[in-house]
Scaffold this motif. Structure first.
Motif, PDB file in Angstrom:
ATOM      1  N   ALA A  90      13.600 -31.262 -10.931  1.00  0.00           N
ATOM      2  CA  ALA A  90      14.966 -31.791 -10.883  1.00  0.00           C
ATOM      3  C   ALA A  90      15.255 -32.352  -9.493  1.00  0.00           C
ATOM      4  O   ALA A  90      15.867 -33.415  -9.358  1.00  0.00           O
ATOM      5  CB  ALA A  90      15.966 -30.696 -11.229  1.00  0.00           C
ATOM      6  N   GLY A  91      14.806 -31.637  -8.456  1.00  0.00           N
ATOM      7  CA  GLY A  91      15.027 -32.092  -7.082  1.00  0.00           C
ATOM      8  C   GLY A  91      14.341 -33.424  -6.842  1.00  0.00           C
ATOM      9  O   GLY A  91      14.910 -34.319  -6.204  1.00  0.00           O
ATOM     10  N   PHE A  92      13.127 -33.577  -7.380  1.00  0.00           N
ATOM     11  CA  PHE A  92      12.393 -34.829  -7.208  1.00  0.00           C
ATOM     12  C   PHE A  92      13.158 -35.986  -7.849  1.00  0.00           C
ATOM     13  O   PHE A  92      13.329 -37.048  -7.248  1.00  0.00           O
ATOM     14  CB  PHE A  92      10.996 -34.695  -7.836  1.00  0.00           C
ATOM     15  N   LEU A  93      13.665 -35.743  -9.078  1.00  0.00           N
ATOM     16  CA  LEU A  93      14.419 -36.795  -9.768  1.00  0.00           C
ATOM     17  C   LEU A  93      15.677 -37.162  -8.987  1.00  0.00           C
ATOM     18  O   LEU A  93      15.988 -38.338  -8.810  1.00  0.00           O
ATOM     19  CB  LEU A  93      14.786 -36.330 -11.189  1.00  0.00           C
ATOM     20  N   LEU A  94      16.403 -36.149  -8.501  1.00  0.00           N
ATOM     21  CA  LEU A  94      17.620 -36.410  -7.734  1.00  0.00           C
ATOM     22  C   LEU A  94      17.290 -37.221  -6.486  1.00  0.00           C
ATOM     23  O   LEU A  94      18.014 -38.152  -6.116  1.00  0.00           O
ATOM     24  CB  LEU A  94      18.290 -35.093  -7.334  1.00  0.00           C
ATOM     25  N   MET A  95      16.176 -36.870  -5.834  1.00  0.00           N
ATOM     26  CA  MET A  95      15.781 -37.569  -4.619  1.00  0.00           C
ATOM     27  C   MET A  95      15.467 -39.027  -4.930  1.00  0.00           C
ATOM     28  O   MET A  95      15.927 -39.934  -4.235  1.00  0.00           O
ATOM     29  CB  MET A  95      14.575 -36.854  -4.011  1.00  0.00           C
ATOM     30  N   VAL A  96      14.691 -39.256  -6.028  1.00  0.00           N
ATOM     31  CA  VAL A  96      14.334 -40.632  -6.400  1.00  0.00           C
ATOM     32  C   VAL A  96      15.600 -41.435  -6.707  1.00  0.00           C
ATOM     33  O   VAL A  96      15.750 -42.579  -6.283  1.00  0.00           O
ATOM     34  CB  VAL A  96      13.376 -40.631  -7.609  1.00  0.00           C
ATOM     35  N   THR A 110      24.128 -38.041  -5.267  1.00  0.00           N
ATOM     36  CA  THR A 110      24.786 -37.383  -4.132  1.00  0.00           C
ATOM     37  C   THR A 110      25.788 -36.346  -4.619  1.00  0.00           C
ATOM     38  O   THR A 110      25.845 -35.225  -4.106  1.00  0.00           O
ATOM     39  CB  THR A 110      25.505 -38.430  -3.257  1.00  0.00           C
ATOM     40  N   ALA A 111      26.575 -36.730  -5.641  1.00  0.00           N
ATOM     41  CA  ALA A 111      27.571 -35.801  -6.177  1.00  0.00           C
ATOM     42  C   ALA A 111      26.892 -34.549  -6.728  1.00  0.00           C
ATOM     43  O   ALA A 111      27.320 -33.418  -6.450  1.00  0.00           O
ATOM     44  CB  ALA A 111      28.392 -36.489  -7.270  1.00  0.00           C
ATOM     45  N   LEU A 112      25.807 -34.751  -7.485  1.00  0.00           N
ATOM     46  CA  LEU A 112      25.115 -33.599  -8.067  1.00  0.00           C
ATOM     47  C   LEU A 112      24.519 -32.709  -6.974  1.00  0.00           C
ATOM     48  O   LEU A 112      24.575 -31.481  -7.062  1.00  0.00           O
ATOM     49  CB  LEU A 112      24.012 -34.070  -9.024  1.00  0.00           C
ATOM     50  N   ILE A 113      23.956 -33.347  -5.952  1.00  0.00           N
ATOM     51  CA  ILE A 113      23.354 -32.569  -4.869  1.00  0.00           C
ATOM     52  C   ILE A 113      24.428 -31.723  -4.171  1.00  0.00           C
ATOM     53  O   ILE A 113      24.268 -30.519  -3.963  1.00  0.00           O
ATOM     54  CB  ILE A 113      22.647 -33.499  -3.852  1.00  0.00           C
ATOM     55  N   GLU A 114      25.558 -32.373  -3.838  1.00  0.00           N
ATOM     56  CA  GLU A 114      26.635 -31.639  -3.171  1.00  0.00           C
ATOM     57  C   GLU A 114      27.142 -30.502  -4.066  1.00  0.00           C
ATOM     58  O   GLU A 114      27.423 -29.404  -3.609  1.00  0.00           O
ATOM     59  CB  GLU A 114      27.795 -32.575  -2.817  1.00  0.00           C
ATOM     60  N   VAL A 156      19.024 -28.588  -2.829  1.00  0.00           N
ATOM     61  CA  VAL A 156      18.359 -28.374  -1.543  1.00  0.00           C
ATOM     62  C   VAL A 156      16.971 -29.014  -1.562  1.00  0.00           C
ATOM     63  O   VAL A 156      16.568 -29.691  -0.616  1.00  0.00           O
ATOM     64  CB  VAL A 156      18.251 -26.865  -1.228  1.00  0.00           C
ATOM     65  N   VAL A 157      16.250 -28.812  -2.690  1.00  0.00           N
ATOM     66  CA  VAL A 157      14.911 -29.398  -2.801  1.00  0.00           C
ATOM     67  C   VAL A 157      14.994 -30.913  -2.647  1.00  0.00           C
ATOM     68  O   VAL A 157      14.194 -31.526  -1.932  1.00  0.00           O
ATOM     69  CB  VAL A 157      14.274 -29.019  -4.159  1.00  0.00           C
ATOM     70  N   ALA A 158      15.993 -31.533  -3.310  1.00  0.00           N
ATOM     71  CA  ALA A 158      16.148 -32.986  -3.223  1.00  0.00           C
ATOM     72  C   ALA A 158      16.316 -33.413  -1.764  1.00  0.00           C
ATOM     73  O   ALA A 158      15.685 -34.373  -1.315  1.00  0.00           O
ATOM     74  CB  ALA A 158      17.346 -33.437  -4.050  1.00  0.00           C
ATOM     75  N   GLU A 159      17.164 -32.705  -1.033  1.00  0.00           N
ATOM     76  CA  GLU A 159      17.412 -33.071   0.361  1.00  0.00           C
ATOM     77  C   GLU A 159      16.179 -32.849   1.230  1.00  0.00           C
ATOM     78  O   GLU A 159      15.888 -33.639   2.131  1.00  0.00           O
ATOM     79  CB  GLU A 159      18.599 -32.268   0.912  1.00  0.00           C
ATOM     80  N   VAL A 160      15.461 -31.769   0.961  1.00  0.00           N
ATOM     81  CA  VAL A 160      14.237 -31.500   1.720  1.00  0.00           C
ATOM     82  C   VAL A 160      13.223 -32.621   1.491  1.00  0.00           C
ATOM     83  O   VAL A 160      12.642 -33.167   2.430  1.00  0.00           O
ATOM     84  CB  VAL A 160      13.642 -30.132   1.323  1.00  0.00           C
TER      85      VAL A 160
END
Lengths: 279, 256, 219
Positions: A90-96, A110-114, A156-160
């Motif tokens: 999920a983090g990878f998808l959010l990052m992409v 961004t909204a989902l990450i926050e 957090v994974v997405a941001e990392v």
């Protein structure tokens, strides 16, 4: 010579002279005494309240106790591993989505990450425990732990991962493009593998948080280490000793994971890590 | 051994004096029986291959490195090992580092006035006025309100010199002051140092800049393997080096 | 239950819960910071037993899960004749864990200073305490603004532990659990709490960024 650099921690105090050495010696003795006194007070408290009695600790002489706790530990590790994989995906998808360049996808991501970073895991667990079933969705207890824990971690994974991608020098991308590679294969074959290597230590540290969060499994009755400890406590009269031992097991596991993270950081340092990559 | 040396001090008492100084890093003998004195107004330049112990020697003088045995005297007073006495003597010896070491969170002017205000207890006004004079002396007064990271390496090193000067030191130690600089900035720092030397500042300089040593030094000290191998005037040393090691060293740098 | 109905019935409780979460967060963070500083002082001290003690402290509270610590405080301590109120138990759990991380961030801040500046200060004749006051603390604090901002947010998330013990008034997480076991709160009840948490986190993050931009040290 200048190559003999020590850490700031050790540089703060310069090599002591005779007077300072004496002060340090006295402080050493005093602090040792204080720590010993503290231990003494705690142990005495245990003794006076009878918590050192054999009956509270005999549980641990039984093979079945350890097998039961071991089963729980397996549950913990299984849940943590699956939650870790889900969170990574999920983090990878959010990052992409976030770096896709598409405005709308970027905002959503961004909204989902926050959102996932700002809400406690327990609230997500209650969501899956209390709210989801009301829509007629029956999830097994395992997923009632894994899903909220991974949702909580994916931001957090997405941001990392994003910080890792940002740390890959531009030249790498340009070099790949100049070879005529397509954008997505530039990203998947050149940029991301390097980014991933940079952030392995941070990802391993995040795994500690995942392990910790799975302890809320008792809320949904999933038999993890903590839940099995509670079962053990209700069967034997040994609450304090069991909770103490279980806490130590958790501390040991997370400590080991952190050690792995430090070791990984040492390994990845061999690849020139660009400046400004650490958040 | 005693502090009463003050009274016996005369014009011939060296500003800096090292007697039989020895130091080990573990099994490595980095300083071997070093004897050295620097008189008032002298510019002593220490040269030698890297790893020869010259930086370590420089750093022992204000006890950034400890020594195993021997004595270090500042104007006849033995360097104390700790406490207020040590701080007081350090304040009298300036130091300029290879990596500038300006305080990253303070502006240029605040870097220069920190010592005068906190150690010499000067008023902020007085410290600032003098700091501005010093900054214009080294040519960076226009940068006074910037932070170190906004300055070039050469400018930072000149600020570091001004910071040392603000303490009115009896001598200044320069620990490879130009080694971390881009080639085009070395000159501006050496110019400031040359000017200081001409004005009579007592200086001990560890450097690889042979031209500076040739032009400015009152004395050149050649170190190798932790000992002082040769000590002479620059003319004698560069034209007629006596030891084989010094000859090899000079040949090796001329080859470049 | 619609949002109107929910708010008319539970609106006051949501506000109370928000304040409870804020209060727990603020107190916990303050305590965590004080302990964090004290532990950091032990870690950089030249006294070996204190260093070891601090290191063990850090490893324990970095690695213990919040639930595990809370169980010990709430259910195990009474066996040692130590009786604490639920509020205090949550407060302790939500302070000790962040305190370990606080010390880690401060240490990282101290390590960015570099030995060179400390030697420079020493060669100017500054005393140990002057170096700490004028060089070490200002730089360590200024470079830990962002980590400490993140720590404040994660402290807030840790205070959700309050939902695991009976508390009055409840915190934001406890209230959602309460509403959903007693009425049909549904997604809305969950979303209100989640958004209140999130809004707080975003505000903390923004303020942290603002402060960081002002005090960041160029290197």
């Amino acid at each position: 010579m200048s190559d003999k650099r020590t850490s700031v921690k050790d540089a703060l105090f310069e090599p002591p002279g005779p007077k300072t050495r004496r002060v340090i010696r006295i402080a050493t003795v005093v602090s040792l005494a204080a720590i010993a006194a503290l231990l003494w007070v705690v142990l005495r408290r245990f003794y006076e309240t009878g918590q050192l009695d054999a009956r509270y600790w005999s549980v641990f002489t039984r093979w079945t106790t350890w097998r039961f706790l071991g089963k729980g530990l397996l549950g913990t590790l299984e849940a943590a591993a699956v939650a870790g994989v889900v969170a990574f995906t999920a983090g990878f998808l959010l990052m992409v989505m976030r770096i896709s360049g598409n405005r709308i996808l970027g905002y959503i991501s961004t909204a989902l990450i926050e959102f996932t970073r700002g809400v406690p895991t327990l609230l997500f667990i209650y969501f899956f425990f209390l709210v989801v079933p009301k829509f007629g969705i029956k999830l097994p207890a395992f997923w009632k732990v894994c899903l909220p824990v991974s949702i909580s971690a994916c931001g957090v994974v997405a941001e990392v991962l994003r910080s890792g991608v940002n740390a890959v020098p531009k030249g790498q991308k340009e070099a790949a493009q100049s070879l005529g590679m397509l954008p997505h294969s530039v990203f998947l074959k050149v940029v991301f593998p390097q980014a991933f290597r940079f952030v392995i230590p941070a990802l391993i540290s995040e795994l500690v948080i995942v392990v910790k969060d799975t302890t809320f499994a008792y809320v949904v009755n999933f038999p993890d280490l903590m839940q099995n400890a509670k079962v053990l406590i209700s069967n034997y009269d040994a609450l304090l000793s069991v909770y103490l031992v279980v806490a130590l097991i958790y501390i040991a596991i997370n400590w080991l994971i952190n050690r792995a993270s430090v070791a990984a950081a040492g390994r990845t340092n061999r690849y020139a890590v660009p400046a400004g990559k650490k958040q | 051994m005693s502090d009463t040396m003050h009274e016996t001090m005369n014009d011939r008492t060296p500003v800096i004096e090292l007697k039989h100084v020895d130091k080990h890093f573990g099994s490595l003998h980095v300083l071997k029986d070093i004897n050295l004195s620097v008189q008032k107004g002298e510019v002593v330049v220490i040269i030698g291959p890297s790893g020869s112990g010259k930086s370590t020697l420089c750093r022992t003088i204000n006890r950034l490195e400890t020594i195993d045995s021997g004595e270090i005297l500042i104007e006849g007073t033995k360097m104390p090992q700790e406490g207020k006495e040590l701080a007081r003597l350090r304040a009298q010896i300036g130091m300029v580092f290879q990596s500038f070491n300006l305080f990253a969170h303070k502006t240029i002017i605040d870097n220069v006035i920190l010592g005068p205000m906190d150690v010499l207890k000067k008023s902020k006004k007085e410290a600032k006025e003098e700091a501005m004079q010093l900054l214009s002396r080294v040519g960076v007064d226009s940068q006074a309100n910037k932070v170190p990271a906004q300055l070039s390496g050469g400018q930072q090193q000149r600020v570091a010199i001004a910071r040392a000067l603000a303490m009115h030191p009896k001598a200044i130690l320069f620990d490879e002051p130009t080694s971390a600089l881009d080639p085009e900035m070395i000159g501006e720092v050496l110019d400031v140092m040359t000017k200081l030397a001409r004005e009579g500042m007592t200086m001990l300089v560890v450097t690889h800049e042979m031209n500076f040593a040739r032009r400015v030094a009152s004395r050149v000290i050649f170190m190798d393997g932790g000992s002082i191998v040769e000590e002479n005037t620059p003319e004698e040393f560069f034209n007629h080096p006596k030891s084989q090691r010094a000859q090899d060293f000079l040949n090796s740098i001329q080859a470049h | 239950m619609g949002i109107k109905e929910l708010l008319s019935q539970y609106g006051d409780q949501y506000i109370q819960a928000l304040f409870t979460t804020w209060k727990l967060t603020a107190f916990s963070f303050a305590i965590a910071f004080v302990i964090g500083v004290a532990v950091t002082v032990m870690r950089i001290s030249p006294v070996q037993p204190l260093r070891v003690f601090a290191e063990i402290y850090i490893q324990i509270f970095r690695n213990i899960p919040g639930a595990s610590l809370l169980m010990l405080l709430v259910y195990a301590l009474p066996y040692l004749d130590v009786l604490l109120s639920y509020f205090v138990c949550v407060l302790i759990a939500a302070s000790l864990i962040p305190s370990a991380f606080c010390s880690e961030y401060l240490m990282a801040g101290i390590n960015t200073i570099g030995t060179g500046q400390i030697e420079a200060a020493r060669s100017l004749g500054l005393s140990f305490m002057q170096i700490i006051r004028r060089v070490v603390i200002p730089q360590a604090l200024r470079s830990s603004v962002l980590p400490l901002t993140n720590l404040l947010v994660s402290t807030m998330l840790t205070t959700a532990l309050a939902s695991q013990v009976p508390m009055n008034p409840r915190d934001l997480t406890g209230l959602v659990a309460h509403i959903n076991t007693h009425a049909v709160g549904g997604v809305t009840a969950f979303l209100i709490s989640a958004l209140l948490y999130c809004a707080t986190a975003v505000v903390i993050g923004q303020v942290g960024n603002m402060i960081d931009r002002k005090v960041r040290i160029l290197r």
